[in-house]
Design a protein around this motif. Structure first.
Motif, PDB file in Angstrom:
ATOM      1  N   SER A  66      -9.543  -0.362  -6.455  1.00 58.80           N
ATOM      2  CA  SER A  66      -8.296  -0.014  -5.777  1.00 58.80           C
ATOM      3  C   SER A  66      -7.189   0.138  -6.807  1.00 58.80           C
ATOM      4  O   SER A  66      -7.137  -0.581  -7.807  1.00 58.80           O
ATOM      5  CB  SER A  66      -7.921  -1.116  -4.782  1.00 58.80           C
ATOM      6  OG  SER A  66      -6.578  -0.982  -4.361  1.00 58.80           O
TER       7      SER A  66
ATOM      8  N   LEU B 207      -4.045  -0.340  -6.019  1.00 59.12           N
ATOM      9  CA  LEU B 207      -2.929  -1.118  -5.503  1.00 59.12           C
ATOM     10  C   LEU B 207      -2.181  -1.775  -6.665  1.00 59.12           C
ATOM     11  O   LEU B 207      -2.780  -2.474  -7.487  1.00 59.12           O
ATOM     12  CB  LEU B 207      -3.457  -2.177  -4.536  1.00 59.12           C
ATOM     13  CG  LEU B 207      -2.450  -3.047  -3.797  1.00 59.12           C
ATOM     14  CD1 LEU B 207      -1.638  -2.221  -2.811  1.00 59.12           C
ATOM     15  CD2 LEU B 207      -3.176  -4.171  -3.059  1.00 59.12           C
TER      16      LEU B 207
ATOM     17  N   SER C 295       4.811  -7.758  -5.235  1.00 57.01           N
ATOM     18  CA  SER C 295       3.925  -8.684  -4.538  1.00 57.01           C
ATOM     19  C   SER C 295       4.722  -9.816  -3.924  1.00 57.01           C
ATOM     20  O   SER C 295       5.814 -10.156  -4.379  1.00 57.01           O
ATOM     21  CB  SER C 295       2.869  -9.251  -5.498  1.00 57.01           C
ATOM     22  OG  SER C 295       3.488  -9.962  -6.548  1.00 57.01           O
TER      23      SER C 295
ATOM     24  N   ASP D 208       2.196  -5.814  -2.174  1.00 57.09           N
ATOM     25  CA  ASP D 208       2.754  -5.183  -0.981  1.00 57.09           C
ATOM     26  C   ASP D 208       1.952  -3.939  -0.611  1.00 57.09           C
ATOM     27  O   ASP D 208       1.675  -3.096  -1.468  1.00 57.09           O
ATOM     28  CB  ASP D 208       4.208  -4.770  -1.218  1.00 57.09           C
ATOM     29  CG  ASP D 208       5.114  -5.955  -1.489  1.00 57.09           C
ATOM     30  OD1 ASP D 208       4.830  -7.040  -0.968  1.00 57.09           O
ATOM     31  OD2 ASP D 208       6.112  -5.784  -2.217  1.00 57.09           O
ATOM     32  N   ALA D 209       1.610  -3.814   0.659  1.00 57.89           N
ATOM     33  CA  ALA D 209       0.923  -2.606   1.116  1.00 57.89           C
ATOM     34  C   ALA D 209       1.884  -1.425   1.195  1.00 57.89           C
ATOM     35  O   ALA D 209       1.499  -0.289   0.945  1.00 57.89           O
ATOM     36  CB  ALA D 209       0.282  -2.850   2.488  1.00 57.89           C
TER      37      ALA D 209
ATOM     38  N   ARG E  32       1.739   2.445   8.028  1.00 62.66           N
ATOM     39  CA  ARG E  32       1.091   1.149   7.799  1.00 62.66           C
ATOM     40  C   ARG E  32      -0.363   1.157   8.257  1.00 62.66           C
ATOM     41  O   ARG E  32      -1.239   0.566   7.614  1.00 62.66           O
ATOM     42  CB  ARG E  32       1.871   0.051   8.533  1.00 62.66           C
ATOM     43  CG  ARG E  32       3.194  -0.297   7.863  1.00 62.66           C
ATOM     44  CD  ARG E  32       3.955  -1.337   8.647  1.00 62.66           C
ATOM     45  NE  ARG E  32       5.207  -1.684   7.982  1.00 62.66           N
ATOM     46  CZ  ARG E  32       6.185  -2.371   8.543  1.00 62.66           C
ATOM     47  NH1 ARG E  32       6.062  -2.789   9.793  1.00 62.66           N
ATOM     48  NH2 ARG E  32       7.289  -2.662   7.874  1.00 62.66           N
TER      49      ARG E  32
ATOM     50  N   VAL F 172      -2.721   2.543   5.597  1.00 67.15           N
ATOM     51  CA  VAL F 172      -3.066   1.590   4.545  1.00 67.15           C
ATOM     52  C   VAL F 172      -4.120   0.613   5.064  1.00 67.15           C
ATOM     53  O   VAL F 172      -5.099   0.311   4.379  1.00 67.15           O
ATOM     54  CB  VAL F 172      -1.817   0.832   4.058  1.00 67.15           C
ATOM     55  CG1 VAL F 172      -2.204  -0.198   2.995  1.00 67.15           C
ATOM     56  CG2 VAL F 172      -0.785   1.798   3.500  1.00 67.15           C
ATOM     57  N   GLN F 173      -3.932   0.137   6.277  1.00 69.07           N
ATOM     58  CA  GLN F 173      -4.882  -0.814   6.859  1.00 69.07           C
ATOM     59  C   GLN F 173      -6.262  -0.192   7.018  1.00 69.07           C
ATOM     60  O   GLN F 173      -7.281  -0.875   6.862  1.00 69.07           O
ATOM     61  CB  GLN F 173      -4.353  -1.302   8.208  1.00 69.07           C
ATOM     62  CG  GLN F 173      -3.092  -2.152   8.096  1.00 69.07           C
ATOM     63  CD  GLN F 173      -2.417  -2.383   9.436  1.00 69.07           C
ATOM     64  OE1 GLN F 173      -2.848  -1.846  10.469  1.00 69.07           O
ATOM     65  NE2 GLN F 173      -1.356  -3.178   9.444  1.00 69.07           N
TER      66      GLN F 173
ATOM     67  N   ASP G 279      -4.366   3.333  -0.697  1.00 63.82           N
ATOM     68  CA  ASP G 279      -4.277   1.948  -1.159  1.00 63.82           C
ATOM     69  C   ASP G 279      -2.889   1.373  -0.961  1.00 63.82           C
ATOM     70  O   ASP G 279      -2.726   0.182  -0.675  1.00 63.82           O
ATOM     71  CB  ASP G 279      -4.646   1.858  -2.642  1.00 63.82           C
ATOM     72  CG  ASP G 279      -6.131   2.088  -2.894  1.00 63.82           C
ATOM     73  OD1 ASP G 279      -6.940   1.773  -1.997  1.00 63.82           O
ATOM     74  OD2 ASP G 279      -6.478   2.594  -3.975  1.00 63.82           O
ATOM     75  N   GLN G 280      -1.861   2.211  -1.116  1.00 61.77           N
ATOM     76  CA  GLN G 280      -0.490   1.717  -1.094  1.00 61.77           C
ATOM     77  C   GLN G 280       0.448   2.894  -0.828  1.00 61.77           C
ATOM     78  O   GLN G 280       0.202   4.012  -1.280  1.00 61.77           O
ATOM     79  CB  GLN G 280      -0.159   1.074  -2.442  1.00 61.77           C
ATOM     80  CG  GLN G 280       1.059   0.194  -2.501  1.00 61.77           C
ATOM     81  CD  GLN G 280       1.122  -0.530  -3.848  1.00 61.77           C
ATOM     82  OE1 GLN G 280       0.695  -0.013  -4.884  1.00 61.77           O
ATOM     83  NE2 GLN G 280       1.660  -1.747  -3.852  1.00 61.77           N
TER      84      GLN G 280
END
Length: 451
Positions: A8, A10, A31, A37-38, A331, A334-335, A340-341
């Motif tokens: 990832s 991220l 973070s 943080d997503a 959001r 991302v989930q 990734d972000q």
């Protein structure tokens, strides 16, 4: 989606030095509570440096990808210490990389560094360094497999063992057999055809990504056409997801969506159609500005094939209710692992998470970044809401949204003006409807109060 083999991308921490308004080094913490943080949100006044932070991430991936593709090339292009020597004015159209004095702060010619600390331990921390050297710029890529608190602390010692040495000893030795896997991880993080970073300027609905330099509407349509006509089940699911997400917006919920090639003078054009069967067919360009914004944002995430997506001012042209819906949709992507972000540069609180990054400028013009709660005094918020109060965010331009029951009681169901006056002797602000103000000042049919 199929399980991915690459790490990832991220990002948990970013350190920028001598890039545009950044001097320093300037640390940007991405973070909270030990987790990256997503969907980081960047706030601040115009010119505070938010766009420069996103541009720094963009430059990092362009420069790192160019270094990785060049250092083992037939010409070597590098010296023994792993530096690529590039002349001022150098430009590579595929990677979108160019060397210009303008990316340094005024009067500064010290090395420019952008360090990215990845959440995935397999990548650790990577740093791009651009060092002016006469008529040339030396480009280096450094690596730390374990990300220390300070990227510039005293390095560990070790043997070269025939690898490519990265920058005067401050980074770990990158072995030759590591370069190809790292190149794959950065250049195609989600598989063939994917990209590390995608920057969408929602104000102009324009984007930049490695290998592409086209305007968004035509490119979006081409990508959506590829999804809609693909025989790849994953691509087909992306098309269906696009349609389903667009249908979540009220004004587009009853329209059938298709993409096709249409003849025009001198060739063909690919466009989207939004149809109310038997009644109306609209092209993408004929939708409202807010509807075009919705399509651009959703398509950017689903078709970019990028691990990291950055969007500047996603709120443009969107009603607050649609801003909230866009926030939720982003959001969700991302989930689901589509990206990734997602980085958002915004001037409204609708998109905020628990904390936001606040950008400001020092008197000397240097960008300062602090990480703060997105809203202050949470205890006051909780007590106010228990008493029936509703918090509303007012933008720097003065726009807000009134609770629906307040609009009803004020007779503003269809909108209207509110006038704000200072009361006497308390000096508090009071809101008046136009009709109430007319009555107070004697402009209406009713005599003024106290007459």
């Amino acid at each position: 989606m199929n399980a991915r083999a690459t790490p990832s991308l991220l990002i948990s921490r970013l350190v920028i030095e001598n890039f545009r308004t950044f001097r320093g080094p300037t640390e940007i913490d991405l973070s909270s509570g030990g987790a990256a943080d997503a969907m980081p949100v960047l706030h601040g006044a115009n010119g505070a440096g938010k766009s420069n932070a996103l541009a720094a991430i963009d430059l990092f991936f362009r420069a790192a990808s160019f270094w990785l593709s060049s250092v083992l090339g037939p010409d070597g292009m590098g010296s023994q210490d792993g530096a690529l020597k590039l002349q001022w004015g150098f430009s590579n159209s595929y990677f979108g990389l160019s060397m210009s004095h303008r990316s340094w702060p005024p009067g500064v010619r010290d090395p420019q560094r952008i360090a990215v600390h990845f959440d995935d331990a397999r990548l650790g921390a990577l740093r791009v360094t651009l060092t002016p050297s006469g008529n040339d710029v030396l480009l280096r890529l450094e690596r730390r497999r374990s990300a220390p608190a300070n990227f510039w602390e005293a390095p560990r010692t070790g043997k070269n063992a025939g690898g490519v040495v990265l920058k005067d000893g401050t980074g770990d030795v990158l072995q030759i057999d590591e370069i190809s896997p790292l190149q794959n991880a950065l250049e195609a993080p989600l598989g063939p055809g994917s990209k590390p970073f995608f920057l969408l300027d929602a104000r102009r609905r324009d984007f930049r990504a490695i290998g592409e330099q086209k305007l968004l509407p035509a490119t979006t349509a081409e990508r959506l056409l590829a999804l809609a006509t693909s025989l790849d089940p994953e691509e087909t699911e992306r098309w269906r997801a696009f349609v389903e997400l667009i249908h979540r917006f009220k004004t587009l919920s009853d329209r059938e969506i298709s993409v096709l090639r249409a003849p025009v003078a001198g060739g063909e054009v690919t466009d989207l159609r939004f149809e109310v069967r038997g009644k109306q067919i609209l092209r993408l360009s004929e939708l409202s500005s807010g509807e075009q914004q919705v399509v651009a944002l959703v398509a950017a995430v689903l078709t970019s094939r990028a691990s990291l997506v950055a969007i500047e001012e996603p709120e443009m042209s969107l009603h607050p209710e649609n801003q909230e819906l866009v926030r939720d949709i982003l959001r969700e992507q991302v989930q689901r692992g589509i990206v990734d972000q997602i980085f958002l540069e915004s001037h409204v609180q609708v998109f905020d998470g628990p904390e936001v990054l606040r950008f400001s400028r020092s008197p000397e013009g240097e960008t300062l970044v602090t990480r703060q709660p997105s809203r202050s005094d949470r205890e006051l918020q909780a007590r106010a809401r228990e008493s029936g109060a509703e918090e509303q965010w007012v933008t720097p331009d003065g726009y807000t949204r009134l609770p629906s029951d307040m609009r009803h009681k004020l007779g503003l169901q269809s909108g209207g003006y509110l006038w704000f006056l200072r009361s006497r002797p308390e000096g508090r602000w009071e809101a008046w409807t136009e009709a109430e103000l007319d009555e107070q000042l004697g402009f209406g049919d009713t005599p003024p109060k106290g007459a």
